[in-house]
Design an enzyme around this catalytic site. Sequence first.
Site, PDB file in Angstrom:
ATOM      1  N   SER A 197      21.777  46.659  36.141  1.00 52.62           N
ATOM      2  CA  SER A 197      21.338  45.365  35.647  1.00 52.62           C
ATOM      3  C   SER A 197      19.836  45.208  35.897  1.00 52.62           C
ATOM      4  CB  SER A 197      22.168  44.251  36.287  1.00 52.62           C
ATOM      5  OG  SER A 197      21.993  43.041  35.600  1.00 52.62           O
ATOM      6  N   GLU A 326      29.219  43.545  28.250  1.00 49.31           N
ATOM      7  CA  GLU A 326      28.524  43.058  29.438  1.00 49.31           C
ATOM      8  C   GLU A 326      28.632  41.536  29.575  1.00 49.31           C
ATOM      9  OE1 GLU A 326      26.781  45.048  31.541  1.00 49.31           O
ATOM     10  OE2 GLU A 326      26.471  46.906  30.432  1.00 49.31           O
ATOM     11  N   HIS A 418      30.218  43.263  32.564  1.00 49.56           N
ATOM     12  CA  HIS A 418      29.055  43.546  33.397  1.00 49.56           C
ATOM     13  C   HIS A 418      29.504  43.874  34.825  1.00 49.56           C
ATOM     14  CE1 HIS A 418      24.786  43.535  34.024  1.00 49.56           C
ATOM     15  NE2 HIS A 418      24.809  42.546  34.893  1.00 49.56           N
TER      16      HIS A 418
END
Length: 500
Positions: A197, A326, A418
Amino acid sequence: MTDAPAVAAASTPTDAPVVETASGPVRGLRRDGSAAFLGIPFAQAPVGPLRFAAPVPPEPWTEVRDAVEYGATAQRGDPGVTLIPEPSVPGDATLNVNVFTPAPGRDAALPVLVWIHGGGFTAGSPASPWYDGAAFNRDGVVTVSLSYRLGFDGFGLIDGAVSNRGVRDWLAGLEWVQRNIAAFGGDPSRVTLAGQSAGGGAVLTLLGMPQAQHLFHAVWALSPALTNVSIARAGTLSAKLARLAGVPATRDGFASVDEGRLLALREEAEKPASGDPLDGIRDMLAEGLAWGPMLDGELLERPTLEALAAGVGADKPLVIGTTDDEFTMATDGMKGKLRLVPAGVALSRLGMGGARRARYLAANRAQRAKGTAAVVGRYVTDTVFRAPVVRVARARAAAPTWVYRFVWVSRSIGWACHCLDVPFWWDCLDSPVGIEHLVGTGAPPALADALHAAAVSFVRTGEAGWPTWSQRAGATRVFGAGPSERDVVADGYASAGPLV
């Protein structure tokens, strides 16, 4: 305040490993087949006159220093239930590293993995039990996690202060690794950076920085949120924050505001003007993250994609990929409101033009069948994460770049969401903390074996194990598609193509 997690297997004083660093000796914890050294400072505490300064090397010490607990984190307060358990640890000395090694104090020259955590550049912590390097140690890899300043303290534009303080923290942490990792059994000439991320965006930023090239030799970017904040946007945010705080937008002005109050005001400054969820998503997509690496013309002179296209970091192998959805778990809550809204209308509200919108909907028929909220979630996923993977791979041209997707669906959340790939990559599905919340029950160990093995292979050899993008444009390893876990498809990101 969330307590730092316990590290598995404490040692006794008689077998506690001691390693001599450039700043002084540290005593760690002996574990089964490895040792952990926690909270070692790579810079002085960024408080007082050092609060908005570049990182300053730690003061040396002569007595053996215990390194048996995680150090203070830049993240403050209880983060609540998060996708990855990343606790806050109180204290001022927030610039520290954690080292996990199978060969403490030995000249073993093992490959090294350095992990930079995510959290949107405003949250997150290196003290997660998932980032314990035991699995990589088992496979002969020395593992390091490092901290950095977050949010405004790390990335805000301040008159009279150095810019990109969080980026400078990454550089200082990596310099510490170069000076010290041999004493922990690592080889400073075989350092792989990895992050997820915002951490994935961090390692791509470093890959595109000429000043950082001597600090690492390979990069693995998981779901990278690549961010290049403009000077104009950073200035607007700083001015807004200063108005809310009632101080000048200067180093002295911001230094006069208590850390806790400034954090609360920063969150106020980030709030979107509209309460409509689609408007909020549209603004986020248009403006990007509020805080992060800034194009200051000094440390970061040009956007990372431009730097990569110009050949910066081309000698370094890169693995890059995302999960399939995600962001879609975040739009699940919009199902009711979007139930009667056609997908094309929702995408139009998000700023997508007609011809492009038609191509995108045609490329995502399977997602469209799941409803408008799923289409919006996939569009955000593609805009922020998946389309940039293709841009990075294309920008690097002939440079060695491996692309993958993680498609296995969480049993608890219902999407390949995610962070879902992180415990598989770390091979920590047996962690007692946080796995069931994110993964659910019955996660396939073979998938963790496959993804972790690819990571170990890359760290050891610089080879990921499937064709590179330069060999076969579009070639994508798909993790989680079936029993073999070795599927490579011809154009794995085709559905994001209309956005590239």
